[in-house]
Design an enzyme around this catalytic site. Structure first.
Site, PDB file in Angstrom:
ATOM      1  CD  GLU A  89      -3.027   0.837   2.224  1.00 52.83           C
ATOM      2  OE1 GLU A  89      -2.723   0.121   3.192  1.00 52.83           O
ATOM      3  OE2 GLU A  89      -3.953   1.644   2.230  1.00 52.83           O
ATOM      4  CG  ASP A  90       1.573   2.764   3.293  1.00 54.96           C
ATOM      5  OD1 ASP A  90       0.564   3.135   2.663  1.00 54.96           O
ATOM      6  OD2 ASP A  90       1.558   2.451   4.489  1.00 54.96           O
TER       7      ASP A  90
END
Ligand code: MN
Length: 737
Positions: A89-90
């Site tokens: 996600e990051d």
């Protein structure tokens, strides 16, 4: 300045701590290597990121992985996924990277984790939807949820550095979603901690107050516990048992909850606690008898309340919980709950079922897969208490949504109040359109049947069936409604074609050349909204053309006759009920399902008269007041005080018998019609007015109109009918005609 060298050392320390917690995984060098690889990858990916507190981001995944291993008892795969849970996600790491480096399973779990964080946004209205998504992920791989819970736990433990508004949102979501979920998965201590942390965030002063008071009263509790347990201790020791007895005070959250719910001060709840006896059994074989032996000792000294004995040793809860609970009377006259369990059971109770495989040989994910399958089965199996996993949620979370299952175990979510017919349309339009009825939890039900969460629904279809007008009354979902409507429309169109042919013929005969204008005139005259509707009513005989004699025909045009304006208006006057003409009647009002005669007053706002549709409203000072259902006050009364409305109707007292309708549903059996009529006519001397029945695919569906004297006569008849072979359901039809 941040001392990077020092930081690096500390990160490595944290990693070593993680490995220490992963006792079973680090034994295998290959596994150890994989965990290291995950750590290195996460460290590299997050290297430029810091948490709100300022510390390097990597501390978070390390902590989550450690919770997974230490507090939930998960294995290496879960630790690897926990270490990498925020990377896709990051950071620039992709799912393909994960799959290439670690494997398919790991990629799937991380995909699930990424998806959940995508759906779980902090929008209150989405909470039910979030939960649904989470449940669906749960049936794919429970580890996704367990890691997510670990992630949430660490975020809650470090919530202090967040912005206040975000804190509150996260805390409320934790209480709403994650604590109950942890509870359902048997993670008792995590559930308690999540609750306490949320409360501490939401009500910091209250939290501190309870905490301080708990500390101050600890000595009193301890004295009580040691006094209470000393005879038990002695007796168990004499029997040569190894055990530990501890008092388990309630969590701050549950004390607060009780104070709130019962509106009582701390002093009235603080001494509520359970006493727990944890037995170190020689082997798993003696666990059950050890527990009962301890029970026997406890009840030798204290009188048990038999009604509150719970035996989850013989039949563990769905979430894996095993324990023997009894409530006994203490010498001070207070009821005390005693929980008896073995060390293994206690571990499972605190950490959840995942802790279970720690006790199995070979330590392994394979044991874990068994558990995953068990949870999946829970979700798929609709019978009995196996579903209590969702059951709890159904009661308090899903006021607006229900979860039902296909015979194959697929879950479908529907709005609250949905019928079997809604479900059929949710499966497929074709299934809905040919729906005849359904089997809900193996019982035959009509298609209007209202479903509840956990129902397993099997739709019965017939090629001869097609959507009917009244189906619109049975459905709640937009999908079903629009499909039924469009199907009805199609059917109308087909029928309308015939009407159009009939009208064309008539137009030709009368040499009508301005068809469009003529059609408009006829629409006005017959009060129909469209040409299709006009054709339809012609085709079905509702409108009789009679050679267009009702119109003036001039210059190839259909025109309204003179004075027709009056007729059109007359058409608009609502029909007055004609049933009251003739025969002298002695109408009286009766109330409720049992048609009782009660005292009442007629409401002065609408002055009902016999024959009017009415309802009774229970007033505070003036008994029952009877209003017309179309009274201008009715809507307000019904919507705000539904519980004070009493069913009310006029009946003709001079008639000894009342006409009523019964709907009978059953399995078509040779002679079922004969048997039904026989019961009605011969056995009970009931006069039958009509019997209509339909039979498709072995389902018998009949409507009987009968004259009965009163409600007991009717229920007698119903119970006799239910005994007829094949009959599954007999329902009274409230609306007649
Ligand atoms: Mn995270």
């Amino acid at each position: 300045m941040v001392d990077l060298e020092k930081e690096k050392k500390e990160i490595l320390e944290a990693y070593k701590g993680l490995l220490k917690a992963a006792k079973h995984s680090k034994k295998d060098p290959a596994t150890k290597k994989r965990i290291r690889k995950a750590f290195d990858l996460a460290l590299e990916a997050h290297k430029d990121m810091r948490r709100k507190s300022g510390e390097p981001y990597i501390y978070h995944p390390i902590a989550v992985a450690r919770i997974c291993a230490e507090e939930i008892g998960l294995g290496a795969t879960s630790m690897i996924c926990a270490l990498l849970h925020d990377t896709v996600e990051d950071t620039r790491i992709t799912l393909e990277d994960i799959e290439n480096i670690f494997g398919k399973k790991e990629a799937l779990i991380i995909d699930g984790l990424t998806k959940i964080s995508g759906v779980v946004d902090y929008n209150v209205s989405l909470q039910a939807e979030n939960f649904r998504k989470i449940l669906l992920t749960l049936s794919e791989d429970v580890r996704v949820i367990l890691i997510k819970i670990a992630d949430r736990l660490h975020n809650m433990r470090t919530i202090g550095s967040m912005r206040r508004d975000k804190q509150l949102k996260i805390a409320s979501e934790t209480l709403f979603l994650y604590a109950p979920l942890a509870h359902r998965l048997g993670l008792h201590s995590i559930k308690s901690e999540l609750e306490d942390l949320s409360l501490q965030c939401q009500e910091p002063e209250m939290f501190e107050e309870i905490q301080t008071k708990l500390e101050k009263t600890q000595a009193v509790r301890e004295r009580f516990i040691s006094k209470f347990s000393s005879p038990i201790k002695k007796s168990l020791e004499e029997k040569g048992m190894k055990f530990e007895i501890k008092g388990r005070p309630k969590s701050i959250y549950s004390i607060w909850n009780k104070m709130n719910k019962k509106n009582v001060p701390f002093e009235e709840v603080y001494d509520l606690f359970a006493i727990r006896i944890i037995i170190d059994s020689e082997s798993e074989d003696t666990e059950k008898s050890d527990c009962w032996q301890a029970y026997s000792v406890v009840t030798d000294y204290y009188q048990p309340n038999i009604e509150r004995l719970r035996d989850w040793v013989s039949a563990p809860k769905a979430n894996g919980y095993e324990s023997l609970h009894t409530t006994v009377m203490s010498p001070t006259g207070k009821w005390v709950e005693v929980q008896i369990r073995t060390r293994r059971m206690d571990d499972i109770a605190e950490k959840g079922f995942a802790a279970h495989w720690k006790y199995k040989e070979g330590g392994a994910e394979s044991q874990f897969d068994i558990w995953i399958n068990q949870v999946r089965e829970l979700l798929e199996n609709s019978e009995g208490n196996a579903l209590d996993l969702i059951d709890d949620f159904k009661l308090n979370l899903f006021a607006e949504e229900i979860y039902v299952f296909t015979p194959e175990g697929d879950m479908k979510s529907l709005p609250y109040g949905s019928s079997a017919l809604d479900f059929a349309f949710a499966v497929h339009t074709q299934v809905g359109s040919s729906c005849l009825g359904a089997k809900v939890n193996n019982k035959l039900v009509p298609l209007s049947y209202t479903l509840t969460s956990g129902d397993q629904v099997e739709i019965l279809t017939s090629t001869k069936q097609k959507p009917k007008e009244d189906w619109l009354n049975y459905v709640k979902t937009h999908r079903a409604k629009s499909r039924i409507k469009s199907s009805l429309k199609e059917e109308r169109k087909e029928i309308a074609k015939e009407g159009q042919l009939m009208l064309d013929k008539e137009f030709k005969k009368n040499k009508i050349s301005y068809e469009n204008i003529s059609l408009k005139t006829m629409q006005t005259y017959y009060k129909v909204s469209s040409p299709i509707e006009l054709y339809y009513q012609i085709a079905t005989g509702k409108i009789k053309l009679k050679g267009l004699k009702e119109f003036d025909i001039k210059n190839g045009l259909v025109r309204l006759k003179r004075g027709i304006q009056n007729r059109v208006q007359k058409y608009l006057i609502p029909k007055r009920s004609s049933s009251k003409k003739g025969m002298p009647k002695n109408d009286v009002l009766v109330f409720g399902d049992n048609m009782e005669k009660l005292d009442y007053k007629l409401a002065s706002c609408c002055n009902p008269i016999p024959g009017d549709e009415v309802f009774g409203f229970i007033t505070i000072n003036e008994g029952i007041k009877v209003h017309k259902t179309n009274c201008s006050n009715a809507v307000q009364l019904m919507s705000n005080y539904a519980y004070r409305i009493i069913k009310t109707r006029w009946i003709d007292e001079s008639k000894m018998e009342f006409l009523t309708g019964l709907k009978i549903i059953g399995i078509d059996d040779k002679g079922i019609v004969n048997n039904i009529t026989q019961v009605i006519s011969n056995e009970l001397n009931v006069n039958m007015r009509s019997l209509n029945f339909d039979s498709h695919d072995g389902i018998f569906d009949g409507t009987v109109m009968v004259f009965v004297q009163d409600i007991s006569h009717l229920s007698n008849l119903i119970s006799k009918l239910l005994k007829v072979k094949g009959v599954q359901r007999v329902d009274r039809i409230d609306k007649i005609g």
